[in-house]
Design a protein around this motif. Structure first.
Motif, mmCIF file in Angstrom:
data_model
loop_
_atom_site.group_PDB
_atom_site.id
_atom_site.type_symbol
_atom_site.label_atom_id
_atom_site.label_comp_id
_atom_site.label_asym_id
_atom_site.label_seq_id
_atom_site.Cartn_x
_atom_site.Cartn_y
_atom_site.Cartn_z
ATOM 1 N N MET A 328 0.827 -1.200 0.000
ATOM 2 C CA MET A 328 0.000 0.000 0.000
ATOM 3 C C MET A 328 0.867 1.258 0.000
ATOM 4 O O MET A 328 0.568 2.246 -0.679
ATOM 5 C CB MET A 328 -0.921 0.012 1.224
ATOM 6 N N HIS A 329 1.928 1.196 0.777
ATOM 7 C CA HIS A 329 2.815 2.351 0.904
ATOM 8 C C HIS A 329 3.438 2.712 -0.438
ATOM 9 O O HIS A 329 3.450 3.892 -0.842
ATOM 10 C CB HIS A 329 3.897 2.028 1.938
ATOM 11 N N GLU A 330 3.938 1.722 -1.145
ATOM 12 C CA GLU A 330 4.557 1.981 -2.445
ATOM 13 C C GLU A 330 3.536 2.529 -3.437
ATOM 14 O O GLU A 330 3.841 3.433 -4.224
ATOM 15 C CB GLU A 330 5.192 0.699 -2.987
ATOM 16 N N ARG A 331 2.319 2.004 -3.395
ATOM 17 C CA ARG A 331 1.271 2.492 -4.297
ATOM 18 C C ARG A 331 0.932 3.948 -3.985
ATOM 19 O O ARG A 331 0.792 4.773 -4.900
ATOM 20 C CB ARG A 331 0.024 1.615 -4.180
ATOM 21 N N LEU A 332 0.786 4.271 -2.701
ATOM 22 C CA LEU A 332 0.466 5.652 -2.315
ATOM 23 C C LEU A 332 1.563 6.607 -2.767
ATOM 24 O O LEU A 332 1.275 7.674 -3.337
ATOM 25 C CB LEU A 332 0.281 5.753 -0.808
ATOM 26 N N LEU A 333 2.817 6.245 -2.532
ATOM 27 C CA LEU A 333 3.923 7.122 -2.933
ATOM 28 C C LEU A 333 3.932 7.333 -4.434
ATOM 29 O O LEU A 333 4.176 8.475 -4.909
ATOM 30 C CB LEU A 333 5.253 6.530 -2.465
ATOM 31 N N ASP A 334 3.636 6.290 -5.202
ATOM 32 C CA ASP A 334 3.610 6.402 -6.670
ATOM 33 C C ASP A 334 2.502 7.353 -7.118
ATOM 34 O O ASP A 334 2.701 8.203 -7.994
ATOM 35 C CB ASP A 334 3.404 5.033 -7.317
ATOM 36 N N ILE A 335 1.321 7.212 -6.506
ATOM 37 C CA ILE A 335 0.185 8.039 -6.905
ATOM 38 C C ILE A 335 0.446 9.500 -6.546
ATOM 39 O O ILE A 335 0.182 10.422 -7.344
ATOM 40 C CB ILE A 335 -1.110 7.530 -6.236
ATOM 41 N N LEU A 336 0.979 9.749 -5.360
ATOM 42 C CA LEU A 336 1.280 11.136 -4.960
ATOM 43 C C LEU A 336 2.345 11.724 -5.875
ATOM 44 O O LEU A 336 2.293 12.913 -6.243
ATOM 45 C CB LEU A 336 1.766 11.170 -3.506
ATOM 46 N N ASP A 337 3.318 10.908 -6.244
ATOM 47 C CA ASP A 337 4.405 11.371 -7.094
ATOM 48 C C ASP A 337 3.896 11.785 -8.475
ATOM 49 O O ASP A 337 4.488 12.641 -9.136
ATOM 50 C CB ASP A 337 5.470 10.278 -7.224
ATOM 51 N N GLN A 338 2.789 11.168 -8.928
ATOM 52 C CA GLN A 338 2.235 11.458 -10.248
ATOM 53 C C GLN A 338 1.136 12.531 -10.221
ATOM 54 O O GLN A 338 0.580 12.876 -11.249
ATOM 55 C CB GLN A 338 1.667 10.164 -10.860
ATOM 56 N N PHE A 339 0.841 13.035 -9.026
ATOM 57 C CA PHE A 339 -0.306 13.945 -8.883
ATOM 58 C C PHE A 339 -0.115 15.191 -9.737
ATOM 59 O O PHE A 339 0.935 15.812 -9.705
ATOM 60 C CB PHE A 339 -0.476 14.333 -7.405
#
Length: 339
Positions: A328-339
């Motif tokens: 979950m953590h890696e997914r959240l960081l990826d999504i925030l990074d692409q915001f």
């Protein structure tokens, strides 16, 4: 994949915790005959070096009981303007104990000894409420999981002694503070008259808090708990979860803190983020730029099945916890990074 960072209260019991609960030995706790509850209370009293401990269904009830034990109607408790007992316990201080709160304008939910001195009403000035208690919260919820400076807490203790005031700690996330600092439960036990600790946040239990204190104060705790409707029967099934959590879920809190700081670093790099509060433990509070719509930001996260708390005024909160996995953590960081 649902990612729920609204609070560390959303966790569910682990397999090991469920096994401990299913195999617990129980009795009628109203008669003090539940051996598992008794064991949990003894263990926490010993851990903090106090005389007694009492199990409660909720942290609010434990705090409200402490307020009642320390005060009489018409008196006043000193606390921070962000304090949980003032903001999030339904006005219980006035409803249950008939007392008022003297609010200190602290820094991220924390204040200093000089501010306490300034907030004490003169005891011979009968026009104002009699100050009888100082309450602090560690870590601070609205302060973004901040940890108190222990030396400042010691200075406040001296003020309480000099003015004959009680000293209560709302330790809902004290476990997080202990993992993040060099203090021990015994250190806090020596400092405070009463301490409430929560089992259902960072430790991952389905419910439960424990009030710990000196015998003279705690003698009335079980009566107040009964009045507030907190007498329970075979509650050892839940107390067993607390015992399991003390053995298996305390040290791992450092993982939550590490993930929170990594989230904070990503947020600080985002152009739509105005400010990220300092991150010490597992709570991340951040503020959106004024031109960013908070509702729309939350909706976009929700579209990715990411759920956090909006605090109003473009401030938002995330809380890492036991059920927030590495994936979950890696997914959240990826999504925030692409915001």
């Amino acid at each position: 994949m649902r990612i729920d960072l609204r609070s560390d209260t959303v966790t569910k019991p682990t397999k090991g915790m469920l096994e401990a609960m299913f195999t617990a030995e129980v009795g009628d706790d109203v008669y003090k005959e539940d051996p598992t509850v008794n064991e949990l209370e003894r263990r926490l009293a010993d851990l903090f070096g106090k005389d007694e401990a009492l199990f409660f269904p909720t942290g609010s009830m434990a705090n409200q009981t402490a307020l009642k034990l320390h005060t009489n109607p018409g008196e006043q408790v000193i606390c921070d303007k962000y304090a949980h007992i003032y903001n999030y316990e339904g006005g219980g201080a006035s409803f249950n104990s008939g007392i008022s709160c003297k609010l200190i304008d602290g820094d991220r939910g924390m204040f200093n000894a000089n501010q306490v001195v300034a907030a004490i009403n003169p005891p011979d000035f009968y026009h104002s409420p009699l100050t009888s208690l100082v309450e602090v919260e560690n870590t601070t919820n609205k302060g973004g999981g901040a940890c108190w400076d222990f030396e400042e807490l010691k200075q406040i203790r001296k003020i309480c002694d000099n003015h004959n005031l009680g000293y209560h700690l709302d330790g809902a996330r004290l476990w997080n503070a202990l993992v993040n600092t060099n203090e021990s439960p015994q250190d806090y036990g020596q400092l405070f008259d009463t301490i409430s600790v929560c089992l259902s946040k960072g430790l991952g239990c389905p419910m439960g808090s424990v009030l710990i204190g000196d015998k003279e104060l705690m003698e009335g705790a079980i009566r107040v708990r009964k009045i507030l409707g907190g007498g329970m029967r075979q509650i050892g099934y839940v107390a067993a979860a607390g015992l399991y959590a003390l053995d298996h879920h305390v040290d791992r809190l450092a993982e939550d803190h590490h993930k929170a700081k990594e989230i904070g670093k990503i947020l600080e790099q985002m152009s739509i983020i105005k400010k990220v509060e300092p991150i010490e433990t597992n709570i991340i509070i951040f503020e959106l730029e004024s031109h960013v719509d908070e509702t729309e930001f939350l909706r976009q996260l929700s579209d990715h099945d990411i759920h956090i708390i909006g605090m109003g005024s473009n401030k938002l909160r995330m809380v890492t916890h036991l059920d927030y996995t590495d994936e979950m953590h890696e997914r959240l960081l990826d999504i925030l990074d692409q915001f």
